[in-house]
Design an enzyme around this catalytic site. Sequence first.
Site, PDB file in Angstrom:
ATOM      1  N   GLU A   1     -13.968 -40.733  -1.538  1.00  0.00           N
ATOM      2  CA  GLU A   1     -12.570 -41.244  -1.249  1.00  0.00           C
ATOM      3  C   GLU A   1     -11.996 -40.591  -2.123  1.00  0.00           C
ATOM      4  O   GLU A   1     -10.589 -40.146  -1.686  1.00  0.00           O
ATOM      5  CB  GLU A   1     -12.326 -42.743  -3.050  1.00  0.00           C
ATOM      6  CG  GLU A   1     -11.490 -43.277  -3.205  1.00  0.00           C
ATOM      7  CD  GLU A   1     -10.133 -43.706  -1.349  1.00  0.00           C
ATOM      8  OE1 GLU A   1      -8.739 -43.164  -1.886  1.00  0.00           O
ATOM      9  OE2 GLU A   1     -11.045 -44.432  -0.917  1.00  0.00           O
TER      10      GLU A   1
ATOM     11  N   ASP B   1      -8.132 -38.930  -0.329  1.00  0.00           N
ATOM     12  CA  ASP B   1      -6.659 -39.308  -1.038  1.00  0.00           C
ATOM     13  C   ASP B   1      -6.000 -38.064  -1.081  1.00  0.00           C
ATOM     14  O   ASP B   1      -4.942 -37.512  -0.127  1.00  0.00           O
ATOM     15  CB  ASP B   1      -7.038 -39.607  -2.199  1.00  0.00           C
ATOM     16  CG  ASP B   1      -6.880 -41.182  -1.895  1.00  0.00           C
ATOM     17  OD1 ASP B   1      -7.301 -42.109  -1.121  1.00  0.00           O
ATOM     18  OD2 ASP B   1      -7.470 -42.283  -3.352  1.00  0.00           O
TER      19      ASP B   1
ATOM     20  N   SER C   1      -7.465 -46.886   2.421  1.00  0.00           N
ATOM     21  CA  SER C   1      -6.995 -45.901   1.775  1.00  0.00           C
ATOM     22  C   SER C   1      -6.964 -44.785   2.224  1.00  0.00           C
ATOM     23  O   SER C   1      -6.384 -43.610   1.511  1.00  0.00           O
ATOM     24  CB  SER C   1      -8.481 -46.064   0.202  1.00  0.00           C
ATOM     25  OG  SER C   1     -10.067 -45.450   1.517  1.00  0.00           O
TER      26      SER C   1
END
Length: 653
Positions: free
Chosen positions: A301, A305, A570
Amino acid sequence: MRPSSHLSLTRGLLLGLSVFSAASALVHEKREVASPNWSRLSRAHPSDKHVVRIGLTQTSLEEAHDLLMNVSDPSSSNYANFWTAEEVADKFAPSKETAREVQGWLTASGIPATRIKQTQNRGWLVFHATSKEIESLFNTTYYEYHNRQTGKKAIACDEYHIPEEIQKHVDYVHPGIRLGPSAAGAGGNSKRNAIKKRSALKAHERRKAHANHARGLNLTTCDEAITPDCIRALYKIPTSRAAAHPNNSLGVFEEGDYYAQKDLDLFFRAFSRNIPNGTHPIPAFIDGAEAPVPVENAGGESDLDFQLAYPLVHPQTITLYQTDDANWSYNTTGFLNTFLDALDGSYCTYCAYGECGNDPSLDPIYPDTDPDGYDGKLMCGAFKPTNVISVSYGMQEYDLPESYQQRQCMEYLKLGLQGVSVLFASGDDGVAGPPGDATTNGCLANGTVFSPAFPNSCPYITNVGATKVYPGYTVHDPESAVYDPAGLSSYASGGGFSNIYPIPDYQADAVAKYFKDHKPKYPYYEGGKNIGKNGGLYNRLGRGYPDVAANGDNIAVFTNGEFDLSGGTSASTPIFASILNRIIDERLAAGKGPLGFVNPVLYKNPSVLNDITNGTNPGCGTEGFSTAPGWDPATGLGTPNYPKMLKMWLDLP
């Protein structure tokens, strides 16, 4: 007639006792169902002492929505005239009258004024009292309870009473009716499973590529792997840009997942050679959090990002809000409160909707006595929020108490008043929640009813769904809603309708048009109290989400030192957040300010987005909702068109 001061109440104790008689007391809260895993033991001993907290009713809550719209609606004369943090805290703090009336009742009921303290932000009255005293005060009976899973003990009552004339001043009382959820959380799941990183990493699920191949990708193969060049082409984002403004760092939230510098450097060398090796986010570490980590421990994650955001915002900086020590980042069922505490000191004790401060049965507790825990105090108001904050994590409405969610939703409203844009990933399970979350398939009511996400259904955040360049298509063709059924778990853009919040005014026309012109084929119910009624699968009266979308599949990344493909809403969220960050840079250069809560502007100007009209978001044994011209509950209003968005916001005050 009410006494005008605490002093007059103290002198007129007997008069006060007649005014606040037992006959005038009404039930303030009552437990409707038994708490799982809590067993009632004996009645609380009369002489046992307790810390009693009374949450005072906040002022202006009924005005809050209109106050936010006043600075967020482009037709308002006050558009972008944002508030300071101090102005917001003062506006919603309990009134002096509220504190005076409640303290007067307490002293008239026999609690000495010398025992009663009001917290610094004015949200609580706190005092010590025996079981006998509080049973008399609240006209109730307290019992000891034991949690069979955790071993914790607590006292609580089934209901309690407060004088009718005092009720409007009191939010809730502790100890009261609350015992907290079971050890596994309100939804029966641990935080490790409940808080979902909104990404569908494809490692071990499909073929891997090599970094050398990745470097050769160009715009003709964006249907195979999405690189920074593909994103810029999709949304017409220029490579050149004005110098970054010093007060416009992009905020990124992470929890229980950590970036590795080696992964960032590998990515920069492969896809963004203009970004120097060693470039890293500014640390804003909360309650003992740490980063980065060795490459073998990197999280998909965090790497995702930063590898999406840096190529779009550089040379602008990124601020990393890494939250919670390693112990609590996995072992609580609450979510986001410690992060919001660190941005707003008043939130640490802010009362709304029956919740005051953090919930000890849900949220981390600091100092943390775990051997590896953070032994400092809970961080309150430690960091100034950035103008844009991207959050790629989430849960389901089912997972947490409604009051917990409503209190938190108010904090996003307060951030919007201060000019902060908060974006959340809409989820990766279509109209469902994560499988194994609340039920075996992530759906409600025996696995059939659609499960809205948290905090996505809050009307004061911007939800970002996901799109995809389908095989055989290019960046010059319209995108489609993500649906990726391959692998261990399917992936579809999260979207649907809240069971807590009604349709907000800024969204009403768009939702009404969707229902009128593209009515879903599923039966529905009306209102969150009627879940599943008449076979309904979704709440026709609920706040719809997502609001917007961006690409979220086949994203080129480096994780654990290797090239791979990733995806999820995401991925979509930092892309959209980065675009807003760049627009703010341009506005600041023009002498204007940040954007704040962007939904009212976007819903009034949907033409600045690329409408998505192909695809669905399956879940709960259905095809989910279909995309359609205009807003839809799969891709919202659509994906960014940077030149149009920039011009629109540069034309606004």
